[in-house]
Scaffold this active site. Structure first.
Site, PDB file in Angstrom:
ATOM      1  N   TYR A 108      43.594  10.945  60.815  1.00 37.68           N
ATOM      2  CA  TYR A 108      44.643  11.868  60.378  1.00 37.68           C
ATOM      3  C   TYR A 108      44.018  13.008  59.557  1.00 37.68           C
ATOM      4  O   TYR A 108      44.292  14.192  59.794  1.00 37.68           O
ATOM      5  CB  TYR A 108      45.685  11.095  59.559  1.00 37.68           C
ATOM      6  CG  TYR A 108      46.862  11.914  59.105  1.00 37.68           C
ATOM      7  CD1 TYR A 108      47.905  12.232  59.988  1.00 37.68           C
ATOM      8  CD2 TYR A 108      46.959  12.392  57.793  1.00 37.68           C
ATOM      9  CE1 TYR A 108      48.991  12.993  59.569  1.00 37.68           C
ATOM     10  CE2 TYR A 108      48.040  13.137  57.367  1.00 37.68           C
ATOM     11  CZ  TYR A 108      49.053  13.439  58.257  1.00 37.68           C
ATOM     12  OH  TYR A 108      50.129  14.191  57.841  1.00 37.68           O
ATOM     13  N   LYS A 112      43.856  17.122  60.408  1.00 37.11           N
ATOM     14  CA  LYS A 112      44.416  18.159  59.531  1.00 37.11           C
ATOM     15  C   LYS A 112      43.318  19.112  59.033  1.00 37.11           C
ATOM     16  O   LYS A 112      43.556  20.308  58.848  1.00 37.11           O
ATOM     17  CB  LYS A 112      45.152  17.518  58.347  1.00 37.11           C
ATOM     18  CG  LYS A 112      46.398  16.716  58.771  1.00 37.11           C
ATOM     19  CD  LYS A 112      47.431  17.562  59.512  1.00 37.11           C
ATOM     20  CE  LYS A 112      48.700  16.800  59.825  1.00 37.11           C
ATOM     21  NZ  LYS A 112      49.709  17.572  60.528  1.00 37.11           N
ATOM     22  N   THR A 143      59.364  10.247  55.611  1.00 40.79           N
ATOM     23  CA  THR A 143      59.644  10.415  57.045  1.00 40.79           C
ATOM     24  C   THR A 143      59.065   9.236  57.819  1.00 40.79           C
ATOM     25  O   THR A 143      58.329   8.419  57.271  1.00 40.79           O
ATOM     26  CB  THR A 143      58.976  11.699  57.577  1.00 40.79           C
ATOM     27  OG1 THR A 143      57.552  11.545  57.426  1.00 40.79           O
ATOM     28  CG2 THR A 143      59.440  12.942  56.860  1.00 40.79           C
TER      29      THR A 143
END
Ligand code: NAP
Length: 217
Positions: A108, A112, A143
């Site tokens: 991840y 990014k 989320t």
């Protein structure tokens, strides 16, 4: 309202929505690259890419490049890349697909970091055009993605939208490009993201990854 849908892991579907957008609109004012995933296991897409890298970075790279001609027709167009404070100060250009030592967090953060490196080089390339490109961290927001990665916590969705909306429409940053925003303020991202050599090598390697499909890039 007009909507197009695609599985953003699929080059074919990306091409289809891009064609659809060109058919339906004669200009584009704002492109927000928001879709993202966190995968605790290493998954390979049909296109042969590690999924986190594909959705979080390669797709924004592709969509943005393919939509540039439409953005150039906008009066003052903006590209907004939703990055994360979870980016890294290390970037192994020889293992973009995380074949070695995969963890969800490392993949991840790598995706990014790539997205921020891309944002800054694209801002240089678009200097003296009508298009600005910035990236941001939206906050820690409760989320689906956050819950799958780090458990249930974080702020409300409405708070997560604030910096996106700011980057997309705030008049005071109309001519600002190549920045990383947190809480509606420009902040420095990790030092490595400003490295021009890494930005350029990543761009070239990304083109090589997708060139069979996108000869027009
Ligand atoms: N939440 C945070 O604290 C936080 C912090 C920093 C950065 N971010 C970034 O914020 C962005 C939005 O994430 P979020 O937190 O709002 O998580 P989210 O609710 O899981 O939203 C992610 C969105 O990406 C879409 N998506 C994922 N894979 C896709 C694919 N292959 N094709 C099309 N759409 C796809 C998802 O669609 P489906 O719903 O259909 O799966 C979903 O709408 C991401 O880029 C994320 O990395 C979030």
């Amino acid at each position: 309202m007009s909507t197009v849908y695609a599985d953003l892991r699929s080059f074919t579907e990306i091409k289809e929505i891009v064609n659809d957008v060109y058919d339906r609109f004669d200009r584009l004012d704002v492109l927000i690259n928001n879709a993202g995933v966190y995968r605790s296991e290493r998954i390979i897409t049909q296109e042969g890419l590690e999924e986190t890298f594909a959705v979080n970075y390669v797709t924004p790279f592709l969509l943005t490049n393919l939509l540039l001609d439409l953005l150039k027709k906008g009066k003052s167009a903006r590209i907004v890349n939703v990055a994360s404070r979870v980016h890294s100060n290390r970037f192994d250009l020889d293992d973009l697909q995380m074949e070695n030592g995969y963890t969800g967090v490392k993949a991840y953060a790598k995706s990014k970091t790539a997205l921020i490196l891309f944002t800054y080089l694209l801002a240089d390339k678009l200097k003296n055009t009508n298009i600005s490109v910035n990236c941001l961290h939206p906050g820690v927001i409760n989320t689906k993605l956050l819950r799958s990665a780090f458990g249930s916590h974080g702020a409300l969705l409405i708070d997560g939208a604030k910096t996106l909306i700011f980057a997309a429409i705030a008049p005071e940053i109309e001519n600002i490009s190549g920045k990383y925003f947190v809480n509606n303020r420009s902040q420095p991202s990790k030092t490595i993201t400003y490295n021009k050599d890494i930005q350029k090598i990543l761009w070239k390697k990304t083109e090589e990854l997708i060139k069979k499909e996108f000869t027009e890039l």
